[in-house]
Enzyme design. Structure first.
Site, PDB file in Angstrom:
ATOM      1  N   TYR A  20      96.985 -38.819 -16.716  1.00  0.00           N
ATOM      2  CA  TYR A  20      97.519 -39.999 -17.401  1.00  0.00           C
ATOM      3  C   TYR A  20      98.605 -39.551 -18.366  1.00  0.00           C
ATOM      4  O   TYR A  20      98.465 -38.513 -19.046  1.00  0.00           O
ATOM      5  CB  TYR A  20      96.418 -40.719 -18.187  1.00  0.00           C
ATOM      6  CG  TYR A  20      96.946 -41.847 -19.058  1.00  0.00           C
ATOM      7  CD1 TYR A  20      97.045 -43.142 -18.562  1.00  0.00           C
ATOM      8  CD2 TYR A  20      97.375 -41.612 -20.362  1.00  0.00           C
ATOM      9  CE1 TYR A  20      97.550 -44.173 -19.348  1.00  0.00           C
ATOM     10  CE2 TYR A  20      97.881 -42.631 -21.150  1.00  0.00           C
ATOM     11  CZ  TYR A  20      97.968 -43.910 -20.633  1.00  0.00           C
ATOM     12  OH  TYR A  20      98.485 -44.916 -21.388  1.00  0.00           O
ATOM     13  N   GLU A  64     104.364 -46.153 -19.080  1.00  0.00           N
ATOM     14  CA  GLU A  64     103.061 -45.587 -18.745  1.00  0.00           C
ATOM     15  C   GLU A  64     103.013 -45.164 -17.287  1.00  0.00           C
ATOM     16  O   GLU A  64     103.398 -45.931 -16.401  1.00  0.00           O
ATOM     17  CB  GLU A  64     101.964 -46.618 -19.022  1.00  0.00           C
ATOM     18  CG  GLU A  64     100.563 -46.114 -18.698  1.00  0.00           C
ATOM     19  CD  GLU A  64      99.502 -47.191 -18.883  1.00  0.00           C
ATOM     20  OE1 GLU A  64      98.733 -47.093 -19.857  1.00  0.00           O
ATOM     21  OE2 GLU A  64      99.457 -48.128 -18.058  1.00  0.00           O
TER      22      GLU A  64
END
Length: 403
Positions: free
Chosen positions: A125, A213
């Protein structure tokens, strides 16, 4: 301004950020062509079909009409066509959309990144956003990718890393290497991760993003580092520097009333209450919503008309608020600094007469420049408009209206 996944990936490619390749499709026929191109280009018979909406959790969400998930893998042309038929035009419901869901107008048919087998692939992530408390951009990353990062932060906070970037120096080389090291990478994967993070940060700054993101950030068997999914928000206040990006705005994904408010330069956010409010200034709007709450009501919206309120903006605000059937009263709270209160009062009167019969109570509090003249105009208008000078008076009138 929110972007779809396929739009964000196209922008990232301009900054040499490696992304999962794919084709945006609006029809089943386009999905067929996309599958054939992917099979020819990458040699795999598998393709990932993703619904394109402005919401997360698509893989776990389901389409109301067909029950299919928002992200599916097709193993051949027939399966891809079947998935496309079930997604396009359907209403996808995720945790972020709420029960109403979002209609799927486009899908992304993309290459399958998971052909290597579970022993070879790794998911991470990584995101970039502004830390307002420090006045610096921060890169948040974790070895736990492909899952809800909120759950990781709650249950295993030690697996969340943060790297702050000073605005005067930008992302430094040692910082990019530190991120790659903390992700547990080595060799070619380490080098590729350093390049990826550097290019991604350059994209964040260059595009004036407010949030970027990547989840999952993927390490393939050949040590390539690839953005498999991407969420990108652009700073609306910086779009004047990027006129070419305005065309990427998808108004079908936005609240219709907020889109209409934007046409009149009104700052509007729909809420779930019963008292509509029209205010000039964000701070005063927040205080007004607090006052409505303390008076026993619930704010139905945030509406800031700015410092140049006039008859046109007041009328537009009225129309937008009145579209909400839950509204039982409207509170107009204006502080006359730049704008004169009597002009706003005249705007209220003109808008009221133009809109015709308004069945719900309207409470107007005007304070500041020419406040007394404004109250006189309201009182002598003959309209069913209640005026107030003090905030306590307006609060009492709101209390009676929603009782």
């Amino acid at each position: 301004m929110n972007l779809h996944e396929y739009q964000a990936k196209e922008l990232l490619k301009k900054y040499n950020v490696s992304v999962q390749e794919g084709f945006a499709c609006s029809t089943v026929h386009e999905a067929e062509d996309a599958y054939r191109q992917i099979k020819t280009q990458f040699g795999s018979g598998f393709a990932v079909v993703k619904a394109q909406i402005h919401a997360g959790g698509r893989g776990k969400g389901t389409v109301k009409e067909t029950g299919i998930n928002g992200v599916k893998v097709g193993k051949n042309l027939d399966e891809v066509v079947d998935i496309a038929k079930k997604l396009l035009g359907g209403t996808l419901v995720t945790l972020q959309t709420g029960p109403a869901g979002r209609v799927v107008h486009k899908i992304l048919v993309a290459q399958d990144m998971y052909y290597d087998g579970p022993s070879e692939r790794k998911e991470f992530y990584l995101s970039v956003l502004l830390d307002r408390s420090k006045g610096q951009n921060v890169i948040i990353y974790s070895t736990e990718g492909g899952v809800n990062i909120e759950e990781v932060a709650q249950h295993t906070p030690d697996k969340i890393f943060k790297e702050w970037v000073h605005p005067s120096g930008g992302l430094l080389g040692f910082q990019a290497r530190k991120i790659a090291f903390n992700l547990g990478l080595s060799g070619d994967a380490f080098k590729n991760a350093v390049k990826f993070v550097t290019n991604l940060y350059n994209a964040y700054v260059g595009l004036d993003c407010s949030m970027l993101e990547i989840n999952p950030l993927f390490k393939a068997a050949d040590n390539r580092i690839v953005a498999v999914d991407c969420k990108m928000n652009l700073d609306d206040n910086a779009l004047m520097r990027h006129p070419d990006l305005n065309s990427m705005r998808d108004v079908t994904e936005e609240d219709p009333t907020e889109v209409e408010a934007g046409k009149y330069n009104l700052n509007f956010v729909k809420l779930d209450g019963n008292v509509g409010c029209m205010v000039n200034g964000a701070g005063l709007a927040m205080a007004t919503m607090d006052m409505i709450k303390l008076s026993g009501g619930e704010p139905a919206n945030f509406l800031d008309v700015g410092g140049s309120a006039n008859a046109q903006t007041v009328e537009a605000g009225f129309k937008i608020i009145l579209k909400d059937p839950a509204v039982k009263a409207i509170l107009i709270n204006i502080f006359g600094g730049i704008v004169r209160c009597d002009r706003v009062a005249q705007g209220v009167i003109d808008a009221y007469k133009k809109l015709g019969n308004i069945s719900i109570p309207i409470i107007v509090r005007l304070q500041g420049t020419n406040a007394e003249e404004a109250k006189k105009l309201i009182d002598e208008s003959g309209l069913k408009v209640q005026s107030a000078i003090l905030l306590s008076e307006a609060a009492e009138l709101v209390k009676r209206a929603v009782a």
